[in-house]
Scaffold this motif. Structure first.
Motif, PDB file in Angstrom:
ATOM      1  N   TYR A  32       0.823  -1.203   0.000  1.00 17.16           N
ATOM      2  CA  TYR A  32       0.000   0.000   0.000  1.00 17.16           C
ATOM      3  C   TYR A  32       0.860   1.257   0.000  1.00 17.16           C
ATOM      4  O   TYR A  32       0.426   2.324   0.445  1.00 17.16           O
ATOM      5  CB  TYR A  32      -0.938  -0.010   1.207  1.00 17.16           C
ATOM      6  CG  TYR A  32      -1.763  -1.270   1.270  1.00 17.16           C
ATOM      7  CD1 TYR A  32      -2.879  -1.438   0.462  1.00 17.16           C
ATOM      8  CD2 TYR A  32      -1.404  -2.315   2.118  1.00 17.16           C
ATOM      9  CE1 TYR A  32      -3.620  -2.603   0.500  1.00 17.16           C
ATOM     10  CE2 TYR A  32      -2.145  -3.489   2.161  1.00 17.16           C
ATOM     11  CZ  TYR A  32      -3.248  -3.628   1.346  1.00 17.16           C
ATOM     12  OH  TYR A  32      -3.984  -4.789   1.387  1.00 17.16           O
TER      13      TYR A  32
ATOM     14  N   GLY B  62      -5.671  -5.816  -3.288  1.00 18.53           N
ATOM     15  CA  GLY B  62      -4.678  -6.207  -2.296  1.00 18.53           C
ATOM     16  C   GLY B  62      -3.518  -5.229  -2.243  1.00 18.53           C
ATOM     17  O   GLY B  62      -2.547  -5.440  -1.516  1.00 18.53           O
TER      18      GLY B  62
ATOM     19  N   TYR C 189     -11.608   0.415   5.173  1.00 21.06           N
ATOM     20  CA  TYR C 189     -10.567  -0.532   4.757  1.00 21.06           C
ATOM     21  C   TYR C 189     -10.887  -0.963   3.345  1.00 21.06           C
ATOM     22  O   TYR C 189     -11.956  -0.638   2.795  1.00 21.06           O
ATOM     23  CB  TYR C 189     -10.501  -1.749   5.687  1.00 21.06           C
ATOM     24  CG  TYR C 189     -11.784  -2.556   5.775  1.00 21.06           C
ATOM     25  CD1 TYR C 189     -12.111  -3.521   4.823  1.00 21.06           C
ATOM     26  CD2 TYR C 189     -12.677  -2.366   6.826  1.00 21.06           C
ATOM     27  CE1 TYR C 189     -13.280  -4.258   4.898  1.00 21.06           C
ATOM     28  CE2 TYR C 189     -13.851  -3.089   6.911  1.00 21.06           C
ATOM     29  CZ  TYR C 189     -14.143  -4.039   5.945  1.00 21.06           C
ATOM     30  OH  TYR C 189     -15.309  -4.759   6.024  1.00 21.06           O
ATOM     31  N   TRP C 190      -9.987  -1.728   2.708  1.00 18.06           N
ATOM     32  CA  TRP C 190     -10.290  -2.362   1.418  1.00 18.06           C
ATOM     33  C   TRP C 190      -9.542  -3.674   1.308  1.00 18.06           C
ATOM     34  O   TRP C 190      -8.417  -3.811   1.776  1.00 18.06           O
ATOM     35  CB  TRP C 190      -9.984  -1.430   0.248  1.00 18.06           C
ATOM     36  CG  TRP C 190      -8.546  -1.086  -0.030  1.00 18.06           C
ATOM     37  CD1 TRP C 190      -7.703  -1.684  -0.914  1.00 18.06           C
ATOM     38  CD2 TRP C 190      -7.789  -0.009   0.548  1.00 18.06           C
ATOM     39  NE1 TRP C 190      -6.472  -1.077  -0.920  1.00 18.06           N
ATOM     40  CE2 TRP C 190      -6.503  -0.037  -0.040  1.00 18.06           C
ATOM     41  CE3 TRP C 190      -8.072   0.970   1.501  1.00 18.06           C
ATOM     42  CZ2 TRP C 190      -5.498   0.873   0.301  1.00 18.06           C
ATOM     43  CZ3 TRP C 190      -7.076   1.876   1.844  1.00 18.06           C
ATOM     44  CH2 TRP C 190      -5.819   1.824   1.245  1.00 18.06           C
ATOM     45  N   THR C 191     -10.229  -4.664   0.715  1.00 19.22           N
ATOM     46  CA  THR C 191      -9.651  -5.983   0.468  1.00 19.22           C
ATOM     47  C   THR C 191     -10.221  -6.512  -0.842  1.00 19.22           C
ATOM     48  O   THR C 191     -11.291  -6.072  -1.282  1.00 19.22           O
ATOM     49  CB  THR C 191      -9.991  -6.991   1.587  1.00 19.22           C
ATOM     50  OG1 THR C 191     -11.379  -7.339   1.506  1.00 19.22           O
ATOM     51  CG2 THR C 191      -9.681  -6.414   2.974  1.00 19.22           C
TER      52      THR C 191
ATOM     53  N   SER D 136     -11.730  -9.251  -1.352  1.00 22.34           N
ATOM     54  CA  SER D 136     -12.992  -9.971  -1.159  1.00 22.34           C
ATOM     55  C   SER D 136     -14.155  -9.046  -0.789  1.00 22.34           C
ATOM     56  O   SER D 136     -15.302  -9.317  -1.154  1.00 22.34           O
ATOM     57  CB  SER D 136     -12.830 -11.039  -0.075  1.00 22.34           C
ATOM     58  OG  SER D 136     -12.446 -10.454   1.158  1.00 22.34           O
TER      59      SER D 136
END
Length: 363
Positions: free
Chosen positions: A67, A314, A334-336, A338
């Motif tokens: 990130y 990701g 947040y971020w993912t 899925s």
């Protein structure tokens, strides 16, 4: 002295003042400009997720590599310099110019500003301040992005709105850009209410991000944007953390069909149905560089997920700004891969609330 000026002097250290050729005075900003360029990339971009909110004071850490990115290949670091005070260090990007956006990260109702940014040797230092809704500085995670571009073509522009009480003015030429080569201007209609005019890149489409600037307890947001003739108009409102309109400096970026750093992979959306359970945002105001269609789902009051098919979630960077004329504000939770990108929105007092917002992702 202004902090930008002090930062420059600290960065030059033993350099002789004989190398200084220009004294720049712009709306309270004082900076000395050297006669020769820094040993830095002429242009570039960088981003970080500052993931250690309470890191030891004055001790640099390297944020999570997935990130954090620097177009020069340098390794970004972050330093916590006090409660709610951080410096993001971007190696080999130490030139005057460009623009910065910052978004608070996590489930709290904290918010963050860009305080200022300046070169220190060949490094660019971006200073960030974060606050509780009551206006107290608070340690929190955040995301930050920087770009300094000269590439013409397409529809892209940014400004540093550096004269918050002027009725009409041309913002700092060093800290503005227009992909048509035109000069952006700003007008102030009332306390905390501004219109940014970006000539020759107007379109009933695209995306806008805005961030309050300064070591001030304030927030700025996008009211709307639209073409006026060939120009693009982006309206902004700025508020105290208590929700009252206030005059404040800010940064703003407008883009169409590319990321806010002029890179891809990228995706963005204007989230224009705040109480819908699930929908696809307006086509003109969403983008996905893979060609896929983005979607948004609502998971509770003020709790949303931005789904961006085929984006590498990701990794990367997310920026969020609230949209509309009121004092509500939004942030990235947040971020993912899925879940997508989770966004939270709040009233000025910090209560969850449904609202429009703009969300941007770049890798």
């Amino acid at each position: 002295m202004h902090m930008k000026f002090l930062t420059v002097l600290r960065g030059w250290g033993a350099r002789t003042l004989g190398a200084l050729v220009t004294l720049v005075l712009t709306a309270g900003m004082v900076a000395l400009v050297p006669s020769t360029a820094y040993a830095a990339a002429s242009r570039g971009f960088a981003y970080v997720w500052a993931n250690q909110a309470s890191a030891p004071l004055n001790t640099p850490y390297t944020p999570a590599s997935s990130y954090s990115r620097n177009s020069t290949g340098g390794v970004n670091t972050v330093v916590r310099t006090g409660v709610g005070q951080y410096t993001v260090r971007l190696p080999r990007l130490g030139l005057l110019g460009g623009t910065v956006h910052v978004t608070a990260y996590g489930a709290t109702s904290h918010s963050c500003n860009v305080a200022y940014w300046l070169p220190v040797g060949d490094r660019l230092d971006v200073h960030v301040r974060c606050f509780t809704p009551s206006g107290f500085r608070a340690d929190t995670r955040f995301t930050a992005s920087f770009v300094n571009t000269a590439y013409l073509g397409g529809r892209f522009g940014y400004v540093w709105a550096n004269q918050p009480t002027s009725g009409a003015y041309t913002p700092s030429a060093t800290y503005q850009f227009n992909s048509a080569g035109a000069t952006n201007t700003i007008t102030r209609s009332s306390v905390g209410q501004y219109a940014v005019r970006l000539p020759a890149i107007g379109s009933a489409a695209g995306h806008v991000q805005a961030t309050a600037y300064g070591d001030v307890a304030a927030r700025c947001k996008v009211v709307n944007w639209y073409p006026s003739g060939t120009a693009q108009i982006a309206n902004v409102r700025c508020f105290s953390l208590g929700g009252a309109l206030r005059d404040t400096r800010f940064t703003l970026t407008y883009t169409r069909s590319t990321g806010i750093l002029r890179i891809t992979p990228a995706a963005y959306a204007w989230a224009n149905q705040p109480i819908s359970a699930a929908y696809s945002p307006a086509t003109a105001y969403q983008y996905n560089s893979s060609g896929s269609t983005n979607r948004i789902t609502r998971h509770g009051v003020g709790l949303y997920r931005f789904h961006t098919p085929n984006m590498p979630l990701g990794y990367g960077n997310v920026q969020v700004t609230a949209y509309g004329a009121d004092s509500k504000h939004c942030k990235v939770d947040y971020w993912t891969p899925s879940t997508g990108i989770q966004v939270r929105c709040f009233t000025a007092a910090g209560a969850p609330t449904d609202t429009y917002y703009d969300v941007s992702f770049v890798r």
